[in-house]
Enzyme design. Sequence first.
Site, PDB file in Angstrom:
ATOM      1  N   CYS A   5       2.933  11.814 -20.221  1.00 18.14           N
ATOM      2  CA  CYS A   5       3.231  12.705 -19.097  1.00 18.14           C
ATOM      3  C   CYS A   5       3.234  14.163 -19.570  1.00 18.14           C
ATOM      4  CB  CYS A   5       4.585  12.340 -18.494  1.00 18.14           C
ATOM      5  SG  CYS A   5       5.203  13.545 -17.316  1.00 18.14           S
ATOM      6  N   CYS A   8       6.701  15.814 -19.467  1.00 18.39           N
ATOM      7  CA  CYS A   8       7.563  15.317 -20.548  1.00 18.39           C
ATOM      8  C   CYS A   8       7.169  16.002 -21.860  1.00 18.39           C
ATOM      9  CB  CYS A   8       7.476  13.797 -20.672  1.00 18.39           C
ATOM     10  SG  CYS A   8       8.404  12.906 -19.406  1.00 18.39           S
ATOM     11  N   HIS A  47      12.406  11.437 -16.547  1.00 26.12           N
ATOM     12  CA  HIS A  47      11.108  11.224 -15.917  1.00 26.12           C
ATOM     13  C   HIS A  47      11.202  10.312 -14.685  1.00 26.12           C
ATOM     14  CE1 HIS A  47       6.709  10.712 -15.686  1.00 26.12           C
ATOM     15  NE2 HIS A  47       7.039   9.509 -15.241  1.00 26.12           N
ATOM     16  N   ASN A  88       5.002  17.969  -3.805  1.00 34.25           N
ATOM     17  CA  ASN A  88       3.837  17.224  -3.334  1.00 34.25           C
ATOM     18  C   ASN A  88       3.951  15.768  -3.766  1.00 34.25           C
ATOM     19  OD1 ASN A  88       2.591  19.553  -2.279  1.00 34.25           O
ATOM     20  ND2 ASN A  88       1.816  20.098  -4.310  1.00 34.25           N
ATOM     21  N   HIS A 101       8.336  17.269  -9.519  1.00 33.36           N
ATOM     22  CA  HIS A 101       8.543  18.708  -9.694  1.00 33.36           C
ATOM     23  C   HIS A 101       8.635  19.384  -8.342  1.00 33.36           C
ATOM     24  CE1 HIS A 101       4.209  17.841  -9.738  1.00 33.36           C
ATOM     25  NE2 HIS A 101       4.053  19.007  -9.142  1.00 33.36           N
ATOM     26  N   HIS A 103       8.001  22.995  -6.616  1.00 28.37           N
ATOM     27  CA  HIS A 103       7.431  24.336  -6.696  1.00 28.37           C
ATOM     28  C   HIS A 103       8.394  25.304  -6.015  1.00 28.37           C
ATOM     29  CE1 HIS A 103       3.179  22.973  -7.560  1.00 28.37           C
ATOM     30  NE2 HIS A 103       3.642  21.869  -6.985  1.00 28.37           N
TER      31      HIS A 103
END
Length: 115
Positions: A5, A8, A47, A88, A101, A103
């Site tokens: 990842c 990560c 994660h 997203n 994540h 934004h």
Amino acid sequence: MSDDCLFCKILKGEIPSTKVYEDEKVYAFKDINPLAKEHYLFIHRSHTANVNEMSDESPEQIAEVYSGISKFTKENGLVDSGYRVVTNIGKHGCQTVFHTHFHVLGGEQLKGFGS
Ligand code: 5GP
Ligand code: ZN
């Protein structure tokens, strides 16, 4: 942590990033391809693939990430001018990195959804 990842790897310092905020649970850095004058990515140190998985497996992590966003935007004046948070999911959402994540976009007038 997931070995293959990208985010990560950023957390482990294997890929460089420009840190803007961190605490025990959360890390935030500048997006490499900014879509606004200020464009940051807030991630949890644990994660998960997307926010639905985070919500199903560890819902407290959503609050932990948002707590980081709240502190950061207050300390950096973004909250006064306003900003946008986007996460997203999947193909139609155009998710390209499968580590949850958020934004954070701001620093200038953003376009509204109707304009
Ligand atoms: P997504 O499309 O999955 O919602 O967002 C992934 C974001 O990660 C994109 O905005 C992209 O510019 C950013 N990104 C991809 N690779 C890197 C990288 O190596 N470093 C940084 N700082 N951002 C990255
Ligand atoms: Zn990851």
